[in-house]
Design an enzyme around this catalytic site. Structure first.
Site, PDB file in Angstrom:
ATOM      1  N   ILE A 695       0.819  -1.221   0.000  1.00 37.44           N
ATOM      2  CA  ILE A 695       0.000   0.000   0.000  1.00 37.44           C
ATOM      3  C   ILE A 695       0.844   1.259   0.000  1.00 37.44           C
ATOM      4  CG2 ILE A 695      -2.011  -1.051   1.089  1.00 37.44           C
ATOM      5  CD1 ILE A 695      -1.082   0.115   3.742  1.00 37.44           C
ATOM      6  N   GLY A 696       2.153   1.147   0.104  1.00 35.88           N
ATOM      7  CA  GLY A 696       2.969   2.349   0.086  1.00 35.88           C
ATOM      8  C   GLY A 696       4.430   2.037   0.311  1.00 35.88           C
ATOM      9  N   GLY A 698       8.148   4.271   1.554  1.00 32.49           N
ATOM     10  CA  GLY A 698       8.713   5.521   2.036  1.00 32.49           C
ATOM     11  C   GLY A 698      10.217   5.466   2.074  1.00 32.49           C
ATOM     12  N   VAL A 703       5.334  -0.607   2.998  1.00 32.87           N
ATOM     13  CA  VAL A 703       4.247  -0.853   3.932  1.00 32.87           C
ATOM     14  C   VAL A 703       3.206  -1.731   3.244  1.00 32.87           C
ATOM     15  CG1 VAL A 703       2.476   0.175   5.391  1.00 32.87           C
ATOM     16  CG2 VAL A 703       4.645   1.365   5.040  1.00 32.87           C
ATOM     17  N   ASP A 815       9.829  14.182  11.780  1.00 28.57           N
ATOM     18  CA  ASP A 815       9.184  14.181  10.463  1.00 28.57           C
ATOM     19  C   ASP A 815       7.671  14.333  10.609  1.00 28.57           C
ATOM     20  OD1 ASP A 815       9.107  14.163   7.716  1.00 28.57           O
ATOM     21  OD2 ASP A 815       9.029  11.990   7.545  1.00 28.57           O
TER      22      ASP A 815
END
Length: 984
Positions: A695-696, A698, A703, A815
């Site tokens: 799903i992602g 970084g 992830v 962050d």
């Protein structure tokens, strides 16, 4: 004669041609100067000066930012504000002899501003270089700058002292140097600038020193703005000579002594801000002539004496005198003021009764007289005009009942009446106002019941009524108030059973019902209490067993069930809790104390249960030893154990060979650490790390969304390996160290970690609605209304405040951004992604702290020259998130203009809004309307709340870390139920 006329005609034509040629030459000369300075000293990364072409028609007068005299086409003004240019100060522009105005504000100019370069600009009338990155000492100006009327160098990084030449501008009207790093004291010679109308030196770390005694020479001054300027000593008497002054702001300094009587000379003043100083003595009784004064704030000083009638009689909109040592009664004349909307007198020693007509003649909105010695009845007319929002009167000696008229005050949102001597019944409608968010009535003598009509208070977050004489059953209608965070009804006389529907309150963090007469059992279906940290049911008549489900509450740290009639065994599940407070004494519990509670420091928490036993915890009786089993039975059990063990080994080998998520090794080669109670193992997770579940991705890994066989969904983060192994190891250790010990309702939960030879995996709770960035910017197809956005702001602030102030050592996220604030199924926020979080280690660990600075658009400006990240860096980033919530825009949205980010865009709009105290609320709403996400449908109350959040955001994004509030203060500011004074 004919030849003579022809000769004259030729001469005129020749002269006209030569004149035109001369003018063309002049135009080409100006254009050449502009192009040379641009090409030699500036960069134009956004290409906004692309039309600066010498061969274009009517050059250079049609170029971007250039204004010419219409009579002779000579360049008179250059305005390149906010075009995104960078480079050094383009002194070459000043070689144009006709140039009068030069504006280069809000760009990225850097370097120093030397006296040599500035000397070329002596013909200027206006010079504006504000909001850039210029540094070094201020330049010395020559005596030739006789025409300069505006000098604006604000919001740069100039340091050192203000040169003597700054006191020699004969016609200067505006001197703005605020927001720099000037370190010498404010010099007396600046008061020689007798034409000044604006004198703005605020927010500089000046050397401590007094306000110049000759300040009264500036008789044309309209704005004297010196907050946060390290001023000390007395306010000089000459201040009264500033007869044109409209705004006097000396707040947040160290001024001492008395407020001079000569303040009465400020006949044009609209706003006086003296708060947060060390002023002493009595308020002068000389305010009669200040008929234009709308706002007076002398709070947070050491003032004594009475409130003068001359001040109370002015048509003020806002009077703030809180946090002083004032005494005496409030003059009756204050109640006749038709303009009064805000009255803050808290934390003084005022006494007597309040004027009976207070509020009858005005649109009173904010009323705070807490922390005084007032007595007698409450004024019945405080809400006469139906405007009152904040009623704060705690810590006084008010007596009698709450006036019946308060039951019609449906504008109330925030009520604190605790620690008084009030009695009788609370008006029934007082509980049910639709906008009521906070009510605190504790430690009075109120009686009666809490009516079912409380269901109307849909926005209620806190119900605090402890220490009264309330009775009857606790209404089940309370369960419809889904925003409730705190319920404290302790030390009353409530009876009946606990409403089982209390477990439906999913946002509940504290439930304190101690010292009542509740009977029945403790509700067992508590799985919705995922945010509950404190549960106190002590000193009641509760019976039955302790629900084992209490052991599943993820963040519960305080559990007190003492002095009831509870029976049965102590559930072993309770040992999973990370408890700071645990007490189950004086009940009817029995059986063996679970091993996790066999601790000497818990003995007092277990006493008073006669049938409890322990093998080694004295003075509890020893538990009886089990009777020995027969040899035959032992043999059967041993055989079964061997058979079971063999089956497990066979299953493990087969299962391991089928799993190849990280290689083909047949033997398990990883270690796991569990931080929460889970119903799955690492194999269930590792087998699902495939592209279909991605799903992602970084900076630190990928992830996955993994739905397990149990039905539970988790988010799995696999950190990068390979060439990034050392970096990923530091990130991994940081995350595990940080998250493994955190328990907070607004921090994403780490369930367990798994580490192998060539992989590292973190498993989190899954957030159904993804990140705030996804939702806010439309990628989820969901529009967040303002109440939800505000709840996200408060929740995320609470999470960060926990990291900064409640973790030891403190934790910096590093962050903070909208994509790292996750939202659950009800859009409650969880601060996430601690791949960049580091604890504040010693100096020796600086290498770990300096690797990553955050994300573009969220990085605090000081990082550019300090390369240091602190809690105040997180505060700045969170301020940007608040601006995202208000505007609905990304931090670097293209609509801001070239090379401009969210902070610059909003700051410019805020600075263009009316001064506080102007009374121009319509203009204020116009400014807000330019900033607010147009997709939201808003009420008047929403606008007021948004204005408050906007002001908090501006505080958080202050250019100087010292001026930013702590995250704990941010939470307080967001929770305050009235708009803040707008930061200058």
């Amino acid at each position: 004669m004919k030849h003579q006329r022809l000769k004259s005609l030729y001469l005129v034509v020749a002269l006209l041609f030569l004149g035109r040629l001369s003018l063309t030459s002049s135009l080409h000369s100006d254009g050449a100067i502009l192009l040379r300075a641009k090409n030699d000293q500036l960069d134009d990364p956004n290409g906004l000066l692309g039309d600066w072409v010498e061969t274009s028609h009517n050059a250079p007068c049609n170029w971007t930012g250039i204004t010419c005299d219409p009579q002779n086409d000579a360049v008179v003004s250059i305005d390149l504000a906010s075009v995104g240019i960078s480079g050094v100060f383009p002194a070459g522009f000043c070689r144009i002899p006709t140039l009068r105005n030069l504006t280069l504000s809000d760009n990225n100019l850097n370097g120093t501003l030397s006296s040599e370069s500035i000397s070329l600009c002596s013909r200027l009338h206006l010079l504006n270089l504000s909001f850039n990155f210029l540094h070094g000492e201020l330049p010395a100006f020559t005596w030739e700058f006789v025409n300069l009327s505006v000098l604006d160098l604000a919001r740069n990084n100039f340091s050192g002292e203000i040169p003597v030449s700054f006191g020699r501008f004969p016609g200067l009207q505006v001197l703005s140097l605020f927001g720099n790093s000037l370190s010498a004291s404010i010099p007396e010679y600046l008061t020689n600038l007798t034409e000044l109308t604006r004198f703005e030196l605020a927010y500089n770390p000046f050397k401590p020193g007094p306000l110049p005694s000759t300040i009264g020479k500036l008789t044309k001054l309209e704005n004297l703005w010196l907050p946060n300027s390290n001023l000390n000593g007395d306010i000089p008497d000459s201040i009264g000579n500033l007869i044109a002054l409209k705004n006097l702001d000396l707040s947040t300094n160290s001024l001492s002594g008395k407020i001079p009587d000569t303040i009465s000379g400020l006949k044009s003043v609209v706003q006086i801000e003296l708060y947060d100083n060390q002023l002493t003595g009595e308020l002068p009784d000389t305010f009669t002539n200040l008929t234009s004064l709308l706002r007076f704030d002398a709070s947070q000083n050491n003032l004594t004496g009475k409130l003068p009638k001359s001040l109370a009689g002015l048509p003020l909109e806002s009077l703030n005198l809180n946090d002083n040592s004032l005494e005496g009664e409030i003059p009756e004349i204050l109640s006749s003021n038709p303009a009064l909307t805000q009255l803050k007198l808290f934390n003084n020693s005022f006494s007597g009764t309040l004027p009976v007509n207070l509020g009858r003649n005005s649109n009173l909105e904010d009323f705070d007289v807490s922390g005084n010695e007032f007595e007698g009845p409450l004024p019945p007319n405080l809400c006469y005009r139906k405007k009152l929002q904040n009623l704060i009167i705690f810590k006084n000696r008010f007596s009698g009942t709450i006036p019946a008229s308060y039951g019609d005050c449906d504008t109330l949102t925030y009520v604190r009446i605790f620690n008084n001597e009030l009695s009788g019944k609370v008006p029934a409608r007082f509980w049910s106002f639709p906008g009521l968010g906070f009510i605190e009535l504790k430690n009075n003598r109120f009686e009666g019941t809490i009516p079912p009509s409380i269901s109307g208070a849909r926005d209620l977050t806190s119900l605090l009524v402890s220490g009264n004489n309330f009775s009857g059953e606790f209404p089940s209608e309370i369960c419809g108030l889904q925003e409730l965070v705190v319920i404290d009804i302790s030390r009353n006389g409530f009876t009946g059973e606990l409403p089982s529907c209390l477990t439906n309150l999913k946002k509940l963090q504290k439930l304190d019902l101690q010292e009542n007469k509740f009977a029945g059992g403790i509700p067992s279906s508590v799985s919705s209490w995922t945010d509950l940290t404190e549960l106190n049911l002590s000193n009641n008549n509760l019976a039955g067993k302790i629900p084992t489900e209490l052991g599943d509450l993820p963040v519960l740290t305080y559990l007190d069930l003492s002095r009831n009639l509870l029976s049965g065994e102590i559930p072993a599940e309770l040992t999973k809790l990370k408890l700071n407070k645990f007490n189950i004494s004086d009940n009817k519990l029995e059986g063996k104390v679970p091993p996790g509670f066999n601790q000497e420091f818990l003995i007092s928490s277990l006493m008073g249960n006669p049938n409890l036993c322990s093998s080694d915890l004295k003075p509890l009786p020893q538990c009886p030893k089990p009777k020995p089993a027969s040899i035959y039975l032992i043999g059967i059990l041993a055989a079964l154990a061997i058979l079971l063990l063999g089956s497990l080994i066979w299953y493990w080998v087969v299962k391991t060979r089928k799993l190849h998520p990280f290689g083909s090794k047949s033997k398990r080669s990883w270690n796991t650490t569990t931080f929460q109670r889970i119903g799955f193992n690492e194999e269930d997770v590792l087998a699902s790390l495939m592209e279909d579940n991605l799903i992602g991705a970084g900076g630190s890994g990928r992830v996955y969304r993994v739905k397990l066989k149990s039905g539970q969904t988790v988010a799995v983060k696999r950190l990068w390996g390979g060439n990034c192994q050392l970096e990923s190891e530091a990130v991994f250790l940081s995350e595990v160290e940080t998250l493994g010990r955190i328990r907070h309702g607004n921090i994403v939960k780490l369930l367990f970690s798994c580490v192998g030879e060539d992989f590292r995996v973190l498993v989190y709770e899954y957030m159904e609605n993804g990140s705030l960035g996804d939702v806010l910017h439309g990628e989820k197809g969901v529009l967040l209304d303002w109440p939800k956005r505000f709840a996200v702001a408060v929740g995320a602030a609470q999470g960060l405040a926990y990291l900064h102030h409640d973790c030891v050592p403190a934790i910096v996220h590093r962050d903070v951004k909208s994509n790292n604030i996750l939202l659950d199924e009800e859009f409650r926020p969880r601060v996430a992604d601690f791949g960049l979080a580091k604890t504040l280690h010693k100096e020796g660990d600086r290498d770990v702290m300096s690797r990553v600075a955050g994300s573009c658009g969220y990085i605090a400006p000081e990082y550019a020259y300090t390369l240091k990240v602190t809690e105040k860096s997180d505060v700045y980033s969170f301020g940007v998130v608040l601006l995202e919530l208000v505007t609905g825009k990304r931090p670097n949205d293209e609509s801001f203009g070239e090379n401009k980010d969210m902070v610059k865009w909003v700051t410019e709009a805020a600075l263009s809004s009316p001064e506080q105290g102007s009374g121009d609320s319509g203009s204020s709403y116009d400014v807000l309307g330019q900033l607010i996400d147009p997709r939201m449908n808003l009420s008047t109350r929403d606008y007021e709340e948004i204005e408050k959040v906007l002001n908090v955001a501006l505080l958080c994004t202050s250019a100087f870390p010292i001026n930013r509030p702590s995250m704990r203060r941010v939470v307080e500011l967001l929770k305050e139920q009235y708009p803040l004074a707008r930061p200058k």
